[in-house]
Design a protein around this motif. Structure first.
Motif, PDB file in Angstrom:
ATOM      1  N   GLU A   1       0.837  -1.331   0.107  1.00  0.00           N
ATOM      2  CA  GLU A   1       0.117  -0.035  -0.085  1.00  0.00           C
ATOM      3  C   GLU A   1       1.017   1.215  -0.054  1.00  0.00           C
ATOM      4  O   GLU A   1       0.538   2.405  -0.736  1.00  0.00           O
TER       5      GLU A   1
ATOM      6  N   TRP B   1      -8.583   4.365  -0.603  1.00  0.00           N
ATOM      7  CA  TRP B   1      -9.875   3.657   0.136  1.00  0.00           C
ATOM      8  C   TRP B   1     -10.443   2.742  -1.107  1.00  0.00           C
ATOM      9  O   TRP B   1     -10.769   1.583  -0.888  1.00  0.00           O
TER      10      TRP B   1
ATOM     11  N   ARG C   1      -9.032   1.547  -3.752  1.00  0.00           N
ATOM     12  CA  ARG C   1      -8.035   0.577  -4.052  1.00  0.00           C
ATOM     13  C   ARG C   1      -8.156  -0.921  -2.789  1.00  0.00           C
ATOM     14  O   ARG C   1      -8.069  -1.915  -3.159  1.00  0.00           O
ATOM     15  N   ARG C   2      -8.175  -0.207  -1.436  1.00  0.00           N
ATOM     16  CA  ARG C   2      -8.442  -1.110  -0.405  1.00  0.00           C
ATOM     17  C   ARG C   2      -9.854  -1.759  -0.545  1.00  0.00           C
ATOM     18  O   ARG C   2      -9.724  -3.032  -0.307  1.00  0.00           O
TER      19      ARG C   2
ATOM     20  N   SER D   1      -9.252  -4.419  -3.259  1.00  0.00           N
ATOM     21  CA  SER D   1      -8.321  -5.661  -2.608  1.00  0.00           C
ATOM     22  C   SER D   1      -9.024  -6.572  -1.835  1.00  0.00           C
ATOM     23  O   SER D   1      -8.931  -7.815  -1.897  1.00  0.00           O
ATOM     24  N   PHE D   2      -9.807  -5.884  -1.009  1.00  0.00           N
ATOM     25  CA  PHE D   2     -10.849  -6.649  -0.164  1.00  0.00           C
ATOM     26  C   PHE D   2     -11.867  -7.788  -0.985  1.00  0.00           C
ATOM     27  O   PHE D   2     -11.984  -8.788  -0.543  1.00  0.00           O
TER      28      PHE D   2
END
Lengths: 217, 106
Positions: free
Chosen positions: A36, B74, B76-77, B80-81
């Motif tokens: 990240e 956010w 991107r997270r 990924s999640f």
């Protein structure tokens, strides 16, 4: 609140300076591993420039931000396919321009303003109707020396219909080849040439009232 | 004979230095003041557009709004999640399928 703000600013500085200090190869490795911090460093380093590119294409601030977001997410998804043949900044630039063009294409489902009235008119014998063409007050350099010129030109570019502005930006500003611009916009090379010429003519017509030399009486 | 229309329609080739420029058009430009001025102002237009857009991209552009940075990180997270959840669900499905088949065939 202030503590939180200064902490996030410090994080921002540290993330963006990291891209500059680490080698691009090591940053790419970190991105491919899904780290990240590396992604954040990429967003902070290249984001501002990409946002100004998107603003030029889309005119609308929220649309420009959405295109930059889409661009970074698309880069995140396809980082594995990035060969490293070009710099990552060039690769990201191309991705964001693509995201902008996709948005413009979806807008074009709505009818576009006609450009015909901004093109020169000719009599049946092929001579210009507005005869003679007025002279302008100076060369590009001389006009640019005036404070208000930049704003006038930017406003005139923004007034061009989307499909013409996109081709003008790709060819004259981004300096892409006719072939590349045609591929990105999804039209033929000949159509790019015609659209570019019409966009320049329309822009010229929009600028003429500002820059024409007053007739000497 | 080349007319004003013929010249002005081909100005793009002249300004971009591409093949296809007719020498007869150059002769027309030498004697038609209107077309000569049109060419000059067309060139000025292209130069102004290039210069102004270059200036709009300063060497050190201002920072991106922090809210946009956060939004990108956010999303991107979230992606990924979602992709990790899908992989887990897929693995559970693969692992559970023999049990499902077994229970259906009993």
């Amino acid at each position: 609140m202030n503590v939180q703000k200064s902490r996030s600013m410090a994080e921002a500085r540290s993330a963006s300076s990291q891209w500059g200090t680490d080698s691009e190869a090591s940053q790419l490795g970190a991105l491919r591993r899904g780290e990240e911090k590396a992604f954040e460093a990429m967003v902070r380093s290249f984001g501002p420039r990409l946002l100004s590119v998107a603003r030029r294409f889309l005119r609308d601030e929220e649309d420009a931000r959405d295109a930059v977001q889409e661009g970074f997410l698309s880069a995140y998804r396809s980082i594995g396919t990035f060969q490293g043949g070009s710099q990552i900044s060039t690769w990201l630039h191309r991705i964001v321009v693509n995201a902008c063009l996709m948005r413009l294409r979806s807008r074009q489902r709505k009818p576009e303003e006609s450009i015909e009235e901004l093109l020169p008119r000719f009599a049946e014998d092929g001579h210009q109707v507005a005869h003679p063409t007025p002279e302008w007050e100076g060369s590009a350099e001389e006009l640019l020396a005036r404070r208000e010129t930049r704003e006038m030109v930017r406003e005139a570019i923004d007034r061009l219909p989307d499909s013409y502005r996109a081709v003008l930006l790709l060819r004259d500003i981004e300096e892409l080849s006719t072939e590349e611009a045609a591929r990105l916009v999804g039209i033929t090379e000949n159509a790019v040439k015609i659209r570019l010429h019409r966009a320049r003519q329309a822009l010229r017509t929009l600028l003429e009232p500002q820059f024409r030399r007053a007739p000497a009486w | 004979m080349v007319t004003c229309r013929g010249v002005i329609e081909r100005l793009g080739s002249l300004v971009d230095g591409k093949a296809g420029w007719d020498p007869a058009a150059s002769r027309h430009l030498a004697r038609c003041i209107s077309c000569a001025r049109y060419l000059q102002t067309y060139r000025t237009t292209v130069a102004l557009a290039r210069e102004v857009s270059r200036e709009a991209e300063p060497a050190d552009p201002p920072d991106m709004p922090e809210s946009l940075v956060r939004r990108i990180l956010w999303s991107r997270r979230a992606r990924s999640f979602a992709s990790a959840s899908w992989r887990v669900a897929h693995l559970i499905g693969v692992a559970a399928s023999p049990l499902i088949v077994f229970s259906l065939t009993r």
